[in-house]
Enzyme design. Structure first.
Site, PDB file in Angstrom:
ATOM      1  N   LYS A 168      69.823  45.790  29.314  1.00 30.45           N
ATOM      2  CA  LYS A 168      69.850  45.608  30.770  1.00 30.45           C
ATOM      3  C   LYS A 168      70.945  46.499  31.356  1.00 30.45           C
ATOM      4  CE  LYS A 168      72.018  43.170  33.822  1.00 30.45           C
ATOM      5  NZ  LYS A 168      72.034  44.101  34.950  1.00 30.45           N
ATOM      6  N   GLY A 201      72.573  40.557  36.982  1.00 34.58           N
ATOM      7  CA  GLY A 201      73.313  39.910  35.908  1.00 34.58           C
ATOM      8  C   GLY A 201      72.982  38.432  35.766  1.00 34.58           C
ATOM      9  N   PRO A 202      73.077  37.680  36.866  1.00 40.75           N
ATOM     10  CA  PRO A 202      72.835  36.239  36.743  1.00 40.75           C
ATOM     11  C   PRO A 202      71.410  35.887  36.291  1.00 40.75           C
ATOM     12  CG  PRO A 202      74.017  36.732  38.776  1.00 40.75           C
ATOM     13  CD  PRO A 202      73.625  38.048  38.178  1.00 40.75           C
ATOM     14  N   GLY A 205      70.672  39.372  32.841  1.00 38.85           N
ATOM     15  CA  GLY A 205      71.823  39.372  31.926  1.00 38.85           C
ATOM     16  C   GLY A 205      72.015  38.004  31.291  1.00 38.85           C
ATOM     17  N   GLU A 243      83.500  44.906  25.679  1.00 41.51           N
ATOM     18  CA  GLU A 243      84.388  45.974  26.173  1.00 41.51           C
ATOM     19  C   GLU A 243      84.673  45.625  27.622  1.00 41.51           C
ATOM     20  OE1 GLU A 243      85.598  48.272  24.358  1.00 41.51           O
ATOM     21  OE2 GLU A 243      84.300  48.178  22.603  1.00 41.51           O
ATOM     22  N   CYS A 277      87.548  52.167  32.849  1.00 42.33           N
ATOM     23  CA  CYS A 277      88.252  51.004  32.287  1.00 42.33           C
ATOM     24  C   CYS A 277      89.550  51.400  31.590  1.00 42.33           C
ATOM     25  CB  CYS A 277      87.335  50.259  31.343  1.00 42.33           C
ATOM     26  SG  CYS A 277      86.542  51.336  30.181  1.00 42.33           S
ATOM     27  N   GLU A 371      93.169  44.744  37.688  1.00 38.02           N
ATOM     28  CA  GLU A 371      92.392  45.970  37.593  1.00 38.02           C
ATOM     29  C   GLU A 371      91.773  46.249  38.961  1.00 38.02           C
ATOM     30  OE1 GLU A 371      88.652  45.958  35.298  1.00 38.02           O
ATOM     31  OE2 GLU A 371      89.489  47.732  34.351  1.00 38.02           O
TER      32      GLU A 371
HETATM   33  P1  NAD Z   1      80.201  43.280  35.749  1.00 38.67           P
HETATM   34  O1  NAD Z   1      80.810  42.409  34.738  1.00 38.67           O
HETATM   35  O2  NAD Z   1      80.025  42.757  37.111  1.00 38.67           O
HETATM   36  O3  NAD Z   1      78.760  43.738  35.306  1.00 38.67           O
HETATM   37  C1  NAD Z   1      78.480  44.344  34.071  1.00 38.67           C
HETATM   38  C2  NAD Z   1      77.075  44.001  33.663  1.00 38.67           C
HETATM   39  O4  NAD Z   1      76.979  42.588  33.452  1.00 38.67           O
HETATM   40  C3  NAD Z   1      76.023  44.353  34.711  1.00 38.67           C
HETATM   41  O5  NAD Z   1      74.875  44.828  34.061  1.00 38.67           O
HETATM   42  C4  NAD Z   1      75.765  43.015  35.360  1.00 38.67           C
HETATM   43  O6  NAD Z   1      74.480  42.909  35.923  1.00 38.67           O
HETATM   44  C5  NAD Z   1      75.901  42.076  34.188  1.00 38.67           C
HETATM   45  N1  NAD Z   1      76.203  40.681  34.545  1.00 38.67           N
HETATM   46  C6  NAD Z   1      76.834  40.216  35.662  1.00 38.67           C
HETATM   47  N2  NAD Z   1      76.896  38.869  35.617  1.00 38.67           N
HETATM   48  C7  NAD Z   1      76.322  38.468  34.467  1.00 38.67           C
HETATM   49  C8  NAD Z   1      76.093  37.212  33.847  1.00 38.67           C
HETATM   50  N3  NAD Z   1      76.490  36.077  34.421  1.00 38.67           N
HETATM   51  N4  NAD Z   1      75.508  37.187  32.652  1.00 38.67           N
HETATM   52  C9  NAD Z   1      75.113  38.320  32.041  1.00 38.67           C
HETATM   53  N5  NAD Z   1      75.279  39.539  32.576  1.00 38.67           N
HETATM   54  C10 NAD Z   1      75.875  39.624  33.778  1.00 38.67           C
HETATM   55  O7  NAD Z   1      81.028  44.606  35.713  1.00 38.67           O
HETATM   56  P2  NAD Z   1      80.816  45.906  36.587  1.00 38.67           P
HETATM   57  O8  NAD Z   1      81.289  45.573  37.953  1.00 38.67           O
HETATM   58  O9  NAD Z   1      79.433  46.434  36.417  1.00 38.67           O
HETATM   59  O10 NAD Z   1      81.774  46.936  35.853  1.00 38.67           O
HETATM   60  C11 NAD Z   1      83.119  47.023  36.150  1.00 38.67           C
HETATM   61  C12 NAD Z   1      83.936  46.360  35.082  1.00 38.67           C
HETATM   62  O11 NAD Z   1      83.604  46.804  33.781  1.00 38.67           O
HETATM   63  C13 NAD Z   1      85.397  46.660  35.205  1.00 38.67           C
HETATM   64  O12 NAD Z   1      86.150  45.477  35.130  1.00 38.67           O
HETATM   65  C14 NAD Z   1      85.705  47.562  34.016  1.00 38.67           C
HETATM   66  O13 NAD Z   1      86.997  47.574  33.552  1.00 38.67           O
HETATM   67  C15 NAD Z   1      84.761  47.095  33.012  1.00 38.67           C
HETATM   68  N6  NAD Z   1      84.473  48.156  32.047  1.00 38.67           N
HETATM   69  C16 NAD Z   1      84.974  48.082  30.780  1.00 38.67           C
HETATM   70  C17 NAD Z   1      84.730  49.098  29.873  1.00 38.67           C
HETATM   71  C18 NAD Z   1      85.252  49.061  28.473  1.00 38.67           C
HETATM   72  O14 NAD Z   1      84.729  49.779  27.656  1.00 38.67           O
HETATM   73  N7  NAD Z   1      86.230  48.274  28.149  1.00 38.67           N
HETATM   74  C19 NAD Z   1      83.965  50.170  30.256  1.00 38.67           C
HETATM   75  C20 NAD Z   1      83.485  50.221  31.536  1.00 38.67           C
HETATM   76  C21 NAD Z   1      83.729  49.192  32.416  1.00 38.67           C
END
Ligand code: NAD
Length: 463
Positions: A168, A201-202, A205, A243, A277, A371
């Site tokens: 996803k 996501g909700p 995901g 991650e 990130c 962050e």
């Molecule tokens: P997010 O957590 O909102 O979303 C990430 C993914 O999770 C999306 O596909 C989203 O649809 C899905 N998602 C959201 N709610 C969910 C749920 N309840 N259950 C399952 N899936 C769900 O993050 P974002 O806003 O897309 O990305 C930004 C964040 O990602 C930042 O905090 C950043 O630091 C982090 N990030 C970390 C890394 C790493 O490798 N450590 C890399 C890139 C981004």
């Protein structure tokens, strides 16, 4: 309808209509125009995709031609490099030069590295032969900031290990994942080995994370969502690799090359408009070179050209969405530190934020702890190496970092930093080195052999 519209999901090697006719509009953050629509998948779509991945697993887990399939996938994806950069430029707003080098270039390097990774020979421990086996059906959930790299880091490793995948991608940047599917289809990746369900996501995901037939969830995104996914997987004791976020420190010691440390440090903090990130968002500077570093950082930030991602002179594109821009501007408005850059002009249309630098930042303040995920750099003074280490480690995160100074001293500081990666004097990113976080930055590692191992079980056979 636009030419980028993608009305179908990819399940069991077929473009198939989603269960619901609802769609998600994908926006161009530089123009605020709708670029395309993708299906808003549902739990029913996830069920079909997981069933396809489960059915494909027995054959793929023992397939002897996985390296050749990944090699063909690499060729097919490489032929789309220009289109990948264009699509990421459109849906995320990454400036074209960086989109070509990083958003398109990095996933190709990573895919190549997994095509080249030969399965390690069995290990012998006393009377045991230890073999590695694929973990099973993997649910991959990815964010929007490096929308193809994060997908490929999971999919290439999982497929190389012999796992099958239900992916996803982020609902904000789903379009580039379809280019990977086009490449997979052209490369003859067997049906069911890679399935893609777009959606929120909700809904999608959460359905993947809680699915009884998903053996492992590999997630990149925010720490809050990582927590929700861990809870969802806990009931069935499914493996989770995470991650997550970061608040990385760039430590500039008294004997550093300050000019280079600051220039590279600002570039690192602002890469992808700060939506990275690993971004070094806290610049820790020894008091003896502090004033010099602050004025250099302010000057460097003020020199960044902000604007149209497709203009060759642009260094800073927009943030991904109005919500992300507003969130970042909220941090800026609440900050009580000394702002030394942040008033350069930005286009009125599109979700732009001026490159911003705060000096004299309190290490315990929101600015230094949270962050922000935008082009906002915090500079903090320190008076000894011990104090630098204490400030660097004063974070719930532990993803990355930098140290600048004479090598021996910099290595000693790096050794004490509680993070998954540290770059000394601008050491280059290594796409085969283990990538991942300490503390709330995550669990597990991606990339290279360590990334492969995440998708494997280990079996000991005694004789
Ligand atoms: P997010 O957590 O909102 O979303 C990430 C993914 O999770 C999306 O596909 C989203 O649809 C899905 N998602 C959201 N709610 C969910 C749920 N309840 N259950 C399952 N899936 C769900 O993050 P974002 O806003 O897309 O990305 C930004 C964040 O990602 C930042 O905090 C950043 O630091 C982090 N990030 C970390 C890394 C790493 O490798 N450590 C890399 C890139 C981004």
């Amino acid at each position: 309808m636009t030419t980028l519209d993608r009305p179908h999901l990819y399940i069991d090697g077929q473009w198939t209509p989603p269960a619901s006719s609802e769609t998600i509009a994908v926006e161009n953050p530089a123009t605020e125009e709708v670029l395309a629509h993708v299906p808003a998948g549902t739990a029913a779509d996830v069920d079909r995709a997981v069933a396809a991945a489960r059915a494909a697993f027995p054959a793929w887990s023992v397939a002897s031609d996985r390296a050749q399939v990944l090699d063909r996938l690499h060729t097919a994806l490489a032929s789309r490099a220009a289109e990948i950069a264009r699509v990421v430029g459109l849906e995320l707003g990454t400036p074209l030069k960086i989109a070509k080098a990083v958003q398109a270039g990095l996933p190709l390097t990573v895919l190549r590295s997994y095509a080249d990774l030969v399965l390690p020979p069995p290990e012998t421990i006393g009377n045991s032969t230890v073999v590695r086996e694929p973990i099973g059906v993997v649910g991959a959930i990815t964010p929007w900031n490096y929308p193809l790299h994060q997908v490929v880091a999971k999919v290439a490793a999982a497929l190389a290990a012999g796992c099958t995948v239900v992916l996803k991608p982020s609902e904000l940047t789903p379009l580039v994942a379809f280019l990977l599917v086009d490449a997979a289809s052209e490369a003859g990746v067997p049906p069911g080995v890679l399935n893609v369900v777009t959606g929120t996501g909700p809904v999608v995901g959460a359905a993947i994370a809680g699915h009884p037939d998903v053996d492992m969830v590999s997630f990149t995104g925010s720490t809050a969502t990582g927590r929700a996914i861990t809870h969802a997987a806990a009931d069935r004791i499914a493996k989770v690799a995470l991650e997550l976020g970061g608040k990385s420190a760039n430590v500039i010691l008294a004997d550093a090359d300050v000019t280079r440390a600051v220039k590279v440090g600002v570039g690192n903090a602002y890469l992808n408009s700060g939506q990275t990130c690993t971004a070094w968002t806290r610049m820790l500077v020894h008091e003896s070179v502090y004033d010099e570093a602050v004025s250099l950082a302010a000057k460097t930030a003020g020199g960044y050209t902000v604007g149209d991602p497709f203009d060759e002179s642009t260094r800073l594109g927009p943030l991904v969405s109005a919500a992300q821009r507003d969130r970042v501007l909220g941090f800026v408005a609440r900050a009580s530190a000394r702002m030394v850059a942040g008033d350069s002009p930005v286009p009125q249309k599109g979700y732009f934020v001026a490159p911003t630098v705060f000096a004299d930042v309190d290490p315990d303040s929101e600015l230094a702890q949270e962050e922000i995920f935008g082009p906002v750099l915090s500079i903090i003074p320190f008076s000894s190496d011990d104090e630098a280490v204490a400030i660097a480690n004063n974070s719930k995160y532990g993803l990355a970092g930098g140290v600048w100074g004479s090598e021996e001293r910099a290595l000693a500081v790096a050794a004490r930093m509680r993070t998954g990666q540290v770059d000394i004097n601008g050491g280059a990113f290594n796409p085969r080195a283990p990538f991942g976080g300490y503390k709330q930055s995550g669990v597990g590692r991606e990339l290279g052999v360590h990334g492969l191992a995440e998708f494997q079980q280990v079996k000991a056979i005694q004789r």
